[in-house]
Write an enzyme that holds these catalytic residues in place. Sequence first.
Site: not given
Ligand code: GLN
Length: 480
Positions: A79, A154, A178
């Site tokens: 990532k 994400s 994410s």
């Molecule tokens: N979708 C969640 C957010 O936008 C989790 C994001 C993540 O785990 N980095 O905060």
Amino acid sequence: MLLNQLTILKASKGLKNKEFSSLELTQAVFDEIKKSDGAIHAYLSLNEEGALARAGEIDKKIAANESLPILAGVPVAIKDNILIEGLRCTAGSKILENYVAPYDASVIKKLKEAGAVFLGKTNMDEFAMGSSTENSAFGPTKNPCDLERVPGGSSGGSVAAVAANEAIYALGSDTGGSIRQPASFCGVVGLKPTYGAVSRFGLMAMASSFDQIGPVAKNVEDCRVIFEAIKGKDLLDSTSINLSTSDVDTTSDVKNLKIGIPKEYFAKGIDAEVEEAVKQAIKKLQDAGAKVEEVSLPHSEYALACYYIIMASEVSANLARYDGIKYGYSAINDSLFSVKNLLDNYLKTRQHGFGAEVRRRIMLGTYSLSSGYYDAYYLKAQKVRALIKKDFDEAFEKVDVILTPTSPTPAFKIGEKIEDPVKMYLSDVYTVPINLAGVPALSMPCGLVGRLPVGLQIIGPQFGEELIFEAGLALEQLLD
Ligand code: GLN
């Protein structure tokens, strides 16, 4: 089977038995990337030269019959918020478009020692804020199961790469879901480790009290192999610890497994077909002899609100460093702007360097931390966080693992939720409580709605990764 479709264990065995070389394996993955990534857009940058050179080095060691770790010669996608020395690292943001990492993250150091071959860096929501990968400054990733749909986020790029066989495995990061939510949308396995199990050094910070790096893989066993390779105490991250699994009893027999089903997770808002798929999987475990009982996590309904206050507060502090002076993009070097003074440079850099969602969270977080609101929002949310953690502690006195859906719906359409932040946030409703409590959880495929995968979430107590793997392996066999 094509080489790029192999799991880690099969790839590793084939390399060891000299059925194929790491160079051939790596080349097969790059061939797939070239064929498919134009449509999927899992990668932001490729490391082809570096990867092939490294594969060649590993091949020499294999030829010399050196004994090597399982991951040696197996290609991995990373990532783009995890630093690899000498490679661009953007976090999906324009503000870091040309930033080159000056050192390796601790997980990368570990993978290098294990002989990993780095394919490239994967797409993500900007600074890991989002649930669809649509918040990337470099365009969205598509779900390999249906190109009109999001892969989740994400870590959408890492997960799509594994699902599309454009990587044998990947690393993602999980702050509120994410790794798990995209794993559920794309039909692969992803683990959010216990907070502190894996070093965060060299991971670009989003919300430091939640962030964890974790594996994305094609099955549970691979996930375990990666976790074993990256976990452990690191002097460069004072919140990291050596896992002490001795307090957690594991069982390799399903009959000894006590499974909790939280009633609050099967309430309104869940897609009927998702609920059905998850319940069928639970029934399979029950039929195989596992004991299933209802448990309660009574503060679940406050988890999302609590997460979005604490996370945004931490985001507002962590992202203060991107000021147009220390890193990356600066308005002063942009011919579009005439910058008057230092303050003007800060303002223009952050306004134009960050996307809308990142700016929204910085503003919300700054508000919750400001004097007069701190007690009402931030402090209150911290108290609720303690209650949510207590809910899990109490449930784990009765059961070994807790099973829930990973997400209330299967993958949604690109564009469907991007205009409505609250709708988008709701896709994290089952994943954020786990980060609030700091416990580990894994998402694995448990069925389909049409051709869209459904993810089942297995939550364990702190340091209970082994329990989760045992339950996941058992279920994988039953679903086969
Ligand atoms: N979708 C969640 C957010 O936008 C989790 C994001 C993540 O785990 N980095 O905060």
